[in-house]
Design an enzyme around this catalytic site. Structure first.
Site, PDB file in Angstrom:
ATOM      1  N   GLY A   1       7.583  -5.412 -61.821  1.00  0.00           N
ATOM      2  CA  GLY A   1       7.780  -6.715 -61.186  1.00  0.00           C
ATOM      3  C   GLY A   1       9.056  -7.400 -61.670  1.00  0.00           C
ATOM      4  O   GLY A   1       9.830  -6.824 -62.451  1.00  0.00           O
TER       5      GLY A   1
ATOM      6  N   ASN B   1       0.484  -0.835 -60.225  1.00  0.00           N
ATOM      7  CA  ASN B   1      -0.072  -0.225 -59.009  1.00  0.00           C
ATOM      8  C   ASN B   1       0.858  -0.412 -57.807  1.00  0.00           C
ATOM      9  O   ASN B   1       0.513  -0.034 -56.701  1.00  0.00           O
ATOM     10  CB  ASN B   1      -1.472  -0.780 -58.709  1.00  0.00           C
ATOM     11  CG  ASN B   1      -1.440  -2.254 -58.352  1.00  0.00           C
ATOM     12  OD1 ASN B   1      -0.376  -2.870 -58.320  1.00  0.00           O
ATOM     13  ND2 ASN B   1      -2.607  -2.826 -58.092  1.00  0.00           N
ATOM     14  N   LEU B   2       2.001  -1.009 -58.029  1.00  0.00           N
ATOM     15  CA  LEU B   2       3.035  -1.211 -56.997  1.00  0.00           C
ATOM     16  C   LEU B   2       2.517  -2.053 -55.834  1.00  0.00           C
ATOM     17  O   LEU B   2       3.041  -1.970 -54.722  1.00  0.00           O
ATOM     18  CB  LEU B   2       3.572   0.139 -56.478  1.00  0.00           C
ATOM     19  CG  LEU B   2       4.180   1.064 -57.543  1.00  0.00           C
ATOM     20  CD1 LEU B   2       4.641   2.384 -56.902  1.00  0.00           C
ATOM     21  CD2 LEU B   2       5.377   0.408 -58.241  1.00  0.00           C
TER      22      LEU B   2
ATOM     23  N   PHE C   1       1.882  -8.287 -67.875  1.00  0.00           N
ATOM     24  CA  PHE C   1       2.466  -9.037 -66.756  1.00  0.00           C
ATOM     25  C   PHE C   1       1.624  -8.909 -65.483  1.00  0.00           C
ATOM     26  O   PHE C   1       1.756  -9.738 -64.577  1.00  0.00           O
ATOM     27  CB  PHE C   1       3.852  -8.482 -66.385  1.00  0.00           C
ATOM     28  CG  PHE C   1       4.902  -8.579 -67.450  1.00  0.00           C
ATOM     29  CD1 PHE C   1       5.554  -9.777 -67.694  1.00  0.00           C
ATOM     30  CD2 PHE C   1       5.269  -7.465 -68.185  1.00  0.00           C
ATOM     31  CE1 PHE C   1       6.550  -9.859 -68.660  1.00  0.00           C
ATOM     32  CE2 PHE C   1       6.263  -7.540 -69.154  1.00  0.00           C
ATOM     33  CZ  PHE C   1       6.906  -8.740 -69.389  1.00  0.00           C
TER      34      PHE C   1
ATOM     35  N   SER D   1       1.911 -19.364 -68.238  1.00  0.00           N
ATOM     36  CA  SER D   1       2.720 -20.231 -67.381  1.00  0.00           C
ATOM     37  C   SER D   1       2.600 -21.689 -67.804  1.00  0.00           C
ATOM     38  O   SER D   1       1.529 -22.123 -68.270  1.00  0.00           O
ATOM     39  CB  SER D   1       2.223 -20.089 -65.942  1.00  0.00           C
ATOM     40  OG  SER D   1       2.774 -21.092 -65.117  1.00  0.00           O
TER      41      SER D   1
ATOM     42  N   TYR E   1      -4.550 -19.652 -59.009  1.00  0.00           N
ATOM     43  CA  TYR E   1      -3.578 -18.859 -59.775  1.00  0.00           C
ATOM     44  C   TYR E   1      -3.400 -19.463 -61.172  1.00  0.00           C
ATOM     45  O   TYR E   1      -3.483 -18.775 -62.188  1.00  0.00           O
ATOM     46  CB  TYR E   1      -2.228 -18.798 -59.038  1.00  0.00           C
ATOM     47  CG  TYR E   1      -1.070 -18.533 -59.967  1.00  0.00           C
ATOM     48  CD1 TYR E   1      -0.828 -17.256 -60.453  1.00  0.00           C
ATOM     49  CD2 TYR E   1      -0.251 -19.583 -60.427  1.00  0.00           C
ATOM     50  CE1 TYR E   1       0.201 -17.022 -61.349  1.00  0.00           C
ATOM     51  CE2 TYR E   1       0.772 -19.360 -61.317  1.00  0.00           C
ATOM     52  CZ  TYR E   1       0.991 -18.080 -61.790  1.00  0.00           C
ATOM     53  OH  TYR E   1       1.999 -17.856 -62.680  1.00  0.00           O
TER      54      TYR E   1
ATOM     55  N   LYS F   1      -4.461 -18.163 -65.295  1.00  0.00           N
ATOM     56  CA  LYS F   1      -3.633 -18.148 -66.507  1.00  0.00           C
ATOM     57  C   LYS F   1      -4.341 -18.912 -67.625  1.00  0.00           C
ATOM     58  O   LYS F   1      -4.388 -18.462 -68.773  1.00  0.00           O
ATOM     59  CB  LYS F   1      -2.259 -18.774 -66.229  1.00  0.00           C
ATOM     60  CG  LYS F   1      -1.386 -17.987 -65.261  1.00  0.00           C
ATOM     61  CD  LYS F   1      -0.933 -16.673 -65.865  1.00  0.00           C
ATOM     62  CE  LYS F   1      -0.067 -15.863 -64.938  1.00  0.00           C
ATOM     63  NZ  LYS F   1       0.162 -14.491 -65.417  1.00  0.00           N
TER      64      LYS F   1
ATOM     65  N   TYR G   1       5.778 -19.522 -69.522  1.00  0.00           N
ATOM     66  CA  TYR G   1       7.066 -19.533 -68.824  1.00  0.00           C
ATOM     67  C   TYR G   1       7.228 -20.813 -68.017  1.00  0.00           C
ATOM     68  O   TYR G   1       6.294 -21.263 -67.354  1.00  0.00           O
ATOM     69  CB  TYR G   1       7.180 -18.400 -67.795  1.00  0.00           C
ATOM     70  CG  TYR G   1       6.835 -17.006 -68.227  1.00  0.00           C
ATOM     71  CD1 TYR G   1       6.914 -16.582 -69.547  1.00  0.00           C
ATOM     72  CD2 TYR G   1       6.445 -16.072 -67.260  1.00  0.00           C
ATOM     73  CE1 TYR G   1       6.609 -15.276 -69.894  1.00  0.00           C
ATOM     74  CE2 TYR G   1       6.147 -14.768 -67.593  1.00  0.00           C
ATOM     75  CZ  TYR G   1       6.219 -14.372 -68.919  1.00  0.00           C
ATOM     76  OH  TYR G   1       5.920 -13.082 -69.242  1.00  0.00           O
TER      77      TYR G   1
ATOM     78  N   ASN H   1      10.435 -21.990 -65.220  1.00  0.00           N
ATOM     79  CA  ASN H   1      10.776 -21.444 -63.900  1.00  0.00           C
ATOM     80  C   ASN H   1      11.870 -20.373 -63.994  1.00  0.00           C
ATOM     81  O   ASN H   1      13.059 -20.712 -63.985  1.00  0.00           O
ATOM     82  CB  ASN H   1      11.231 -22.566 -62.967  1.00  0.00           C
ATOM     83  CG  ASN H   1      10.079 -23.449 -62.527  1.00  0.00           C
ATOM     84  OD1 ASN H   1       9.411 -24.064 -63.338  1.00  0.00           O
ATOM     85  ND2 ASN H   1       9.847 -23.507 -61.225  1.00  0.00           N
TER      86      ASN H   1
ATOM     87  N   ASN I   1       9.063 -19.370 -53.721  1.00  0.00           N
ATOM     88  CA  ASN I   1       9.812 -20.023 -54.796  1.00  0.00           C
ATOM     89  C   ASN I   1      11.208 -20.406 -54.339  1.00  0.00           C
ATOM     90  O   ASN I   1      11.770 -19.830 -53.415  1.00  0.00           O
ATOM     91  CB  ASN I   1       9.857 -19.122 -56.031  1.00  0.00           C
ATOM     92  CG  ASN I   1       8.462 -18.860 -56.587  1.00  0.00           C
ATOM     93  OD1 ASN I   1       7.969 -17.742 -56.528  1.00  0.00           O
ATOM     94  ND2 ASN I   1       7.813 -19.882 -57.080  1.00  0.00           N
TER      95      ASN I   1
ATOM     96  N   ASP J   1       2.587 -30.001 -55.845  1.00  0.00           N
ATOM     97  CA  ASP J   1       3.822 -30.081 -56.639  1.00  0.00           C
ATOM     98  C   ASP J   1       3.797 -31.302 -57.548  1.00  0.00           C
ATOM     99  O   ASP J   1       3.495 -32.410 -57.096  1.00  0.00           O
ATOM    100  CB  ASP J   1       5.054 -30.197 -55.720  1.00  0.00           C
ATOM    101  CG  ASP J   1       5.590 -28.849 -55.286  1.00  0.00           C
ATOM    102  OD1 ASP J   1       5.221 -27.825 -55.903  1.00  0.00           O
ATOM    103  OD2 ASP J   1       6.398 -28.824 -54.336  1.00  0.00           O
TER     104      ASP J   1
HETATM  105  C1  WQD Z   1      10.496 -25.295 -57.493  1.00  0.00           C
HETATM  106  C2  WQD Z   1      10.885 -26.603 -56.826  1.00  0.00           C
HETATM  107  C3  WQD Z   1       9.487 -27.213 -54.968  1.00  0.00           C
HETATM  108  C4  WQD Z   1      10.694 -23.962 -52.306  1.00  0.00           C
HETATM  109  C5  WQD Z   1       5.614 -22.158 -59.157  1.00  0.00           C
HETATM  110  C6  WQD Z   1       4.248 -21.997 -59.795  1.00  0.00           C
HETATM  111  C7  WQD Z   1       4.401 -21.609 -61.214  1.00  0.00           C
HETATM  112  C8  WQD Z   1       5.222 -20.353 -61.337  1.00  0.00           C
HETATM  113  C9  WQD Z   1       6.525 -20.489 -60.614  1.00  0.00           C
HETATM  114  C10 WQD Z   1       4.800 -18.033 -60.823  1.00  0.00           C
HETATM  115  C11 WQD Z   1       9.678 -27.454 -56.464  1.00  0.00           C
HETATM  116  C12 WQD Z   1      10.915 -26.959 -54.537  1.00  0.00           C
HETATM  117  C13 WQD Z   1      10.575 -24.801 -53.403  1.00  0.00           C
HETATM  118  C14 WQD Z   1      11.247 -24.465 -51.091  1.00  0.00           C
HETATM  119  C15 WQD Z   1      11.568 -26.586 -52.183  1.00  0.00           C
HETATM  120  N1  WQD Z   1       4.463 -19.263 -60.818  1.00  0.00           N
HETATM  121  N2  WQD Z   1      11.021 -26.086 -53.345  1.00  0.00           N
HETATM  122  N3  WQD Z   1      11.687 -25.768 -51.083  1.00  0.00           N
HETATM  123  O1  WQD Z   1       6.376 -24.828 -57.898  1.00  0.00           O
HETATM  124  O2  WQD Z   1       7.751 -25.195 -59.992  1.00  0.00           O
HETATM  125  O3  WQD Z   1       6.302 -23.209 -59.813  1.00  0.00           O
HETATM  126  O4  WQD Z   1       6.319 -20.946 -59.301  1.00  0.00           O
HETATM  127  O5  WQD Z   1       4.416 -17.045 -60.793  1.00  0.00           O
HETATM  128  O6  WQD Z   1       3.148 -21.422 -61.781  1.00  0.00           O
HETATM  129  O7  WQD Z   1       3.552 -23.211 -59.705  1.00  0.00           O
HETATM  130  O8  WQD Z   1       8.343 -23.294 -58.472  1.00  0.00           O
HETATM  131  O9  WQD Z   1      10.156 -22.249 -57.183  1.00  0.00           O
HETATM  132  O10 WQD Z   1       7.987 -22.816 -55.997  1.00  0.00           O
HETATM  133  O11 WQD Z   1       9.520 -24.655 -56.708  1.00  0.00           O
HETATM  134  O12 WQD Z   1      11.978 -27.745 -52.112  1.00  0.00           O
HETATM  135  O13 WQD Z   1      11.334 -23.759 -50.076  1.00  0.00           O
HETATM  136  O14 WQD Z   1      11.537 -26.307 -55.599  1.00  0.00           O
HETATM  137  O15 WQD Z   1       8.955 -28.323 -54.312  1.00  0.00           O
HETATM  138  O16 WQD Z   1      10.034 -28.778 -56.691  1.00  0.00           O
HETATM  139  P1  WQD Z   1       7.157 -24.269 -58.996  1.00  0.00           P
HETATM  140  P2  WQD Z   1       9.000 -23.161 -57.031  1.00  0.00           P
END
Ligand code: WQD
Length: 338
Positions: A10, A32-33, A80, A124, A149, A153, A177, A179, A199, A295
């Site tokens: 990943g 497991n891909l 992971f 996380s 999700y 964690k 972690y 972001n 994301n 959010d």
């Molecule tokens: C970041 C910011 C969105 C997309 C999530 C999970 C966390 C972890 C990482 C992983 C936010 C904004 C996003 C878009 C936007 N999980 N955004 N337009 O929500 O902080 O964390 O991912 O495995 O557990 O909660 O990350 O990258 O989704 O968003 O405006 O199209 O970008 O609102 O403020 P987030 P994110």
């Protein structure tokens, strides 16, 4: 030392595999891909010159995992493997709980059977929930997660804590972690979301490369400096390095230790968009849309504990993150698919 990486093909696992190999570890990957590609193994070999041992298995398949542990002399495990899409977890909670908890429990049972006691877990910042003030520190009580999700964690952290109480040989490092974005500077490995990215950074990259017309920013009416949400973005290679440090720590300590893995500096969505445009001289068209459910307005790490106890801190800048994300996207417009 031989390190088993579950979910090692990943996004974070593959970057960690590279950093471990380059630090002299033997890497064994179990995956497991289900959300990644076998070609990641070739890419890791291209970068490091060493091919990790690969088992295409499901970590919840106990017999397959026992076979792996019987064949390989594993010294430590970095876990992971798991489902990670926030929105999907709301639609399919039982699948998320079943998968993420089962894989962890099976892994812990097999580790105990084979006398393996060092465990690093991919946790996380989401476990801090919505109640805690920021920056988040490791001494805070965990909060309520906004989705299954996140709860997986949080629950796995609890399971690992209980396991470490019962087994005083166990050494557990929980890495929370923030972001992770960016990609390996070679452009050979990176984040490869299936379908529409959830994301921010993969979405921005796909807009910049022309796969999607524009980014929708989820709300600009938050109580933040520019009205958009702020997060603690860190380079995935810095995050991978944190795992190398965590392993060193686990080999010298027993019990459970928690570390935030972030930079300690938040950036807003608009700042990320503009940094990406400036670093890469490319346009990222966007519109302002509605807020996304669940959010939080902003959060970031207190990153001091990792610095003092692990000797780890993020080294790469936001410009590095934007440049490397773009380099990966440009070189691999369809991810690992041909
Ligand atoms: C970041 C910011 C969105 C997309 C999530 C999970 C966390 C972890 C990482 C992983 C936010 C904004 C996003 C878009 C936007 N999980 N955004 N337009 O929500 O902080 O964390 O991912 O495995 O557990 O909660 O990350 O990258 O989704 O968003 O405006 O199209 O970008 O609102 O403020 P987030 P994110």
């Amino acid at each position: 030392m031989s390190i088993l990486l579950t979910g090692g093909t990943g996004f974070i696992g593959s970057h960690t595999a590279v950093e471990l190999i380059e630090s002299g570890y033997d890497v064994i990957i179990a995956d497991n891909l289900s959300n990644s590609s076998a070609s990641v193994i070739d890419r890791i070999e291209q970068i490091t010159g060493i091919r990790p041992v690969f088992y295409k298995i499901d970590v919840s398949d106990k017999a397959a995992l026992q076979n792996l542990f019987a064949e390989q002399d594993i010294d430590a495990v970095i876990h992971f493997a798991g489902f990670k899409a926030v929105g999907e977890s709301v639609e399919k909670p039982l699948e998320y709980y079943r998968n993420n908890l089962d894989t962890t429990l099976t892994l812990l049972e097999v580790m105990e059977q084979f006398d393996v006691h060092q465990f690093v877990f991919s946790s996380s910042a989401t476990v801090y929930g919505s109640e805690n003030p920021y920056p988040y520190t490791e001494t805070m009580k965990k909060g309520s997660c906004s989705n299954p999700y996140g709860w997986t964690k949080s629950m796995i952290e609890q399971i690992l804590g209980d396991a470490a109480v019962a087994n005083s040989n166990l050494s557990v490092v929980l890495l929370r972690y923030f972001n992770p974005i960016g990609a390996h500077e070679s452009g050979l490995i990176g984040e490869d979301p299936q379908g529409i990215p959830n994301n921010l950074m993969p979405f921005i990259s796909q807009v910049a490369v022309g796969k999607r017309p524009k980014l929708t920013i989820f709300g600009d009416d938050y109580d933040t400096p520019d009205g958009t949400c702020r997060r603690d973005y860190l380079h995935v290679v810095d995050l991978a390095d944190a795992h190398v440090k965590a392993l060193e720590y686990a080999s010298e300590h027993k019990g459970v230790e928690i570390f935030n893995i972030g930079t300690g500096t938040p950036y807003s969505v608009l700042e990320i968009v503009h940094a990406f445009e400036k670093s890469n001289s490319v346009a990222v068209p966007y519109e302002i849309g509605a807020r996304r459910d669940g959010d939080l307005p902003e959060f970031w790490a207190d990153a001091e504990k990792a610095k003092t106890m692990l000797g780890w801190e993020a080294k790469r800048s936001l410009e590095d993150m934007c440049r490397d994300s773009w380099n990966w996207q440009k070189k691999n417009p369809n991810g690992y698919r041909e």
